[in-house]
Scaffold this motif. Structure first.
Motif, PDB file in Angstrom:
ATOM      1  N   LYS A   1       0.828  -1.206   0.000  1.00 19.26           N
ATOM      2  CA  LYS A   1       0.000   0.000   0.000  1.00 19.26           C
ATOM      3  C   LYS A   1       0.864   1.259   0.000  1.00 19.26           C
ATOM      4  O   LYS A   1       0.536   2.254  -0.646  1.00 19.26           O
ATOM      5  N   LEU A   2       1.974   1.223   0.737  1.00 19.14           N
ATOM      6  CA  LEU A   2       2.858   2.382   0.804  1.00 19.14           C
ATOM      7  C   LEU A   2       3.553   2.618  -0.531  1.00 19.14           C
ATOM      8  O   LEU A   2       3.808   3.761  -0.923  1.00 19.14           O
ATOM      9  N   ASN A   3       3.833   1.539  -1.249  1.00 15.74           N
ATOM     10  CA  ASN A   3       4.515   1.651  -2.537  1.00 15.74           C
ATOM     11  C   ASN A   3       3.656   2.376  -3.566  1.00 15.74           C
ATOM     12  O   ASN A   3       4.182   3.023  -4.475  1.00 15.74           O
ATOM     13  N   LEU A   4       2.332   2.307  -3.439  1.00 13.31           N
ATOM     14  CA  LEU A   4       1.461   3.037  -4.358  1.00 13.31           C
ATOM     15  C   LEU A   4       1.716   4.541  -4.269  1.00 13.31           C
ATOM     16  O   LEU A   4       1.725   5.247  -5.278  1.00 13.31           O
TER      17      LEU A   4
ATOM     18  N   SER B   1      -4.382  13.498  -1.738  1.00 15.14           N
ATOM     19  CA  SER B   1      -4.574  12.058  -1.864  1.00 15.14           C
ATOM     20  C   SER B   1      -5.498  11.575  -0.751  1.00 15.14           C
ATOM     21  O   SER B   1      -5.453  12.067   0.376  1.00 15.14           O
ATOM     22  N   ARG B   2      -6.328  10.592  -1.059  1.00 12.86           N
ATOM     23  CA  ARG B   2      -7.282  10.103  -0.071  1.00 12.86           C
ATOM     24  C   ARG B   2      -6.753   8.892   0.691  1.00 12.86           C
ATOM     25  O   ARG B   2      -7.468   8.302   1.495  1.00 12.86           O
ATOM     26  N   LYS B   3      -5.518   8.514   0.441  1.00 14.81           N
ATOM     27  CA  LYS B   3      -4.953   7.349   1.114  1.00 14.81           C
ATOM     28  C   LYS B   3      -4.468   7.720   2.512  1.00 14.81           C
ATOM     29  O   LYS B   3      -3.961   8.813   2.742  1.00 14.81           O
ATOM     30  N   ARG B   4      -4.605   6.777   3.444  1.00 16.46           N
ATOM     31  CA  ARG B   4      -4.253   7.030   4.842  1.00 16.46           C
ATOM     32  C   ARG B   4      -2.760   7.285   5.014  1.00 16.46           C
ATOM     33  O   ARG B   4      -2.341   8.107   5.833  1.00 16.46           O
TER      34      ARG B   4
ATOM     35  N   ALA C   1      -0.772   8.785   3.086  1.00 11.19           N
ATOM     36  CA  ALA C   1      -0.307  10.016   2.448  1.00 11.19           C
ATOM     37  C   ALA C   1       0.243  10.995   3.481  1.00 11.19           C
ATOM     38  O   ALA C   1       1.187  11.737   3.201  1.00 11.19           O
ATOM     39  N   PHE C   2      -0.312  10.978   4.692  1.00 17.29           N
ATOM     40  CA  PHE C   2       0.172  11.863   5.749  1.00 17.29           C
ATOM     41  C   PHE C   2       1.620  11.534   6.106  1.00 17.29           C
ATOM     42  O   PHE C   2       2.466  12.425   6.218  1.00 17.29           O
ATOM     43  N   ASP C   3       1.934  10.246   6.270  1.00 15.82           N
ATOM     44  CA  ASP C   3       3.291   9.836   6.632  1.00 15.82           C
ATOM     45  C   ASP C   3       4.281  10.098   5.499  1.00 15.82           C
ATOM     46  O   ASP C   3       5.417  10.513   5.741  1.00 15.82           O
ATOM     47  N   VAL C   4       3.855   9.871   4.269  1.00 14.64           N
ATOM     48  CA  VAL C   4       4.735  10.110   3.121  1.00 14.64           C
ATOM     49  C   VAL C   4       5.011  11.604   2.984  1.00 14.64           C
ATOM     50  O   VAL C   4       6.148  12.020   2.747  1.00 14.64           O
TER      51      VAL C   4
ATOM     52  N   VAL D   1      10.314   1.656  -0.886  1.00 12.64           N
ATOM     53  CA  VAL D   1       9.717   1.094   0.317  1.00 12.64           C
ATOM     54  C   VAL D   1      10.405  -0.224   0.630  1.00 12.64           C
ATOM     55  O   VAL D   1      10.699  -1.008  -0.271  1.00 12.64           O
ATOM     56  N   GLY D   2      10.666  -0.446   1.912  1.00 13.89           N
ATOM     57  CA  GLY D   2      11.248  -1.711   2.343  1.00 13.89           C
ATOM     58  C   GLY D   2      10.372  -2.361   3.399  1.00 13.89           C
ATOM     59  O   GLY D   2       9.612  -1.693   4.095  1.00 13.89           O
ATOM     60  N   LYS D   3      10.483  -3.675   3.493  1.00 15.56           N
ATOM     61  CA  LYS D   3       9.713  -4.401   4.492  1.00 15.56           C
ATOM     62  C   LYS D   3      10.384  -4.284   5.851  1.00 15.56           C
ATOM     63  O   LYS D   3      11.599  -4.342   5.957  1.00 15.56           O
TER      64      LYS D   3
END
Length: 128
Positions: free
Chosen positions: A28-31, A51-54, A56-59, A88-90
């Motif tokens: 999800k973060l990679n999007l 952006s409406r993704k949750r 987006a705030f952290d990015v 993004v990494g795991k």
């Protein structure tokens, strides 16, 4: 005798910020990382703001940190910055169990991610 200073991993026209242990799946973060990769900083900030993704705030917070690093630590011009890399990494995966029927259990995985953003100062073409 002190320890020698380690050489800088980035080039002189680059700045970096890393957000670790974000509680969202890497997929999800990679999007969002794909959304801002290769864009000018002001355009990337605008796209993340709407952006409406949750995540987006952290990015957006990580991108602002990278901008501040570029401006204050490396003396780069903010108007000339471009998102050179965003990857993004795991991180770890918390494992939880949920009770199911007949005494069984279902596995719940709660993944974490690392986000790295590298900004590069691009020289503006000579204007006539």
């Amino acid at each position: 005798m002190s320890k020698e200073k380690t050489p800088r991993a980035l080039k002189d026209n680059e700045a970096k910020a890393v957000a670790r242990m974000l509680r969202i799946s890497p997929q999800k973060l990679n999007l969002l990382a794909q959304l801002i990769r290769g864009k000018k900083v002001e355009r990337a900030l605008a796209e993340l703001e709407f952006s409406r993704k949750r995540a987006a705030f952290d990015v957006r917070k990580t991108l602002e940190s990278a901008i501040a690093n570029a401006e204050n630590n490396h003396s780069l011009e903010v108007d000339d910055l471009v998102v050179a890399e965003a990857f993004v990494g795991k991180a770890l995966v918390m494992k939880r169990f949920s009770p199911r029927a007949r005494g069984r259990s279902g596995k719940i995985q709660k993944p974490f991610s690392h986000l790295t953003i590298v900004l590069r100062e691009v020289a503006v073409a000579a204007q006539a």
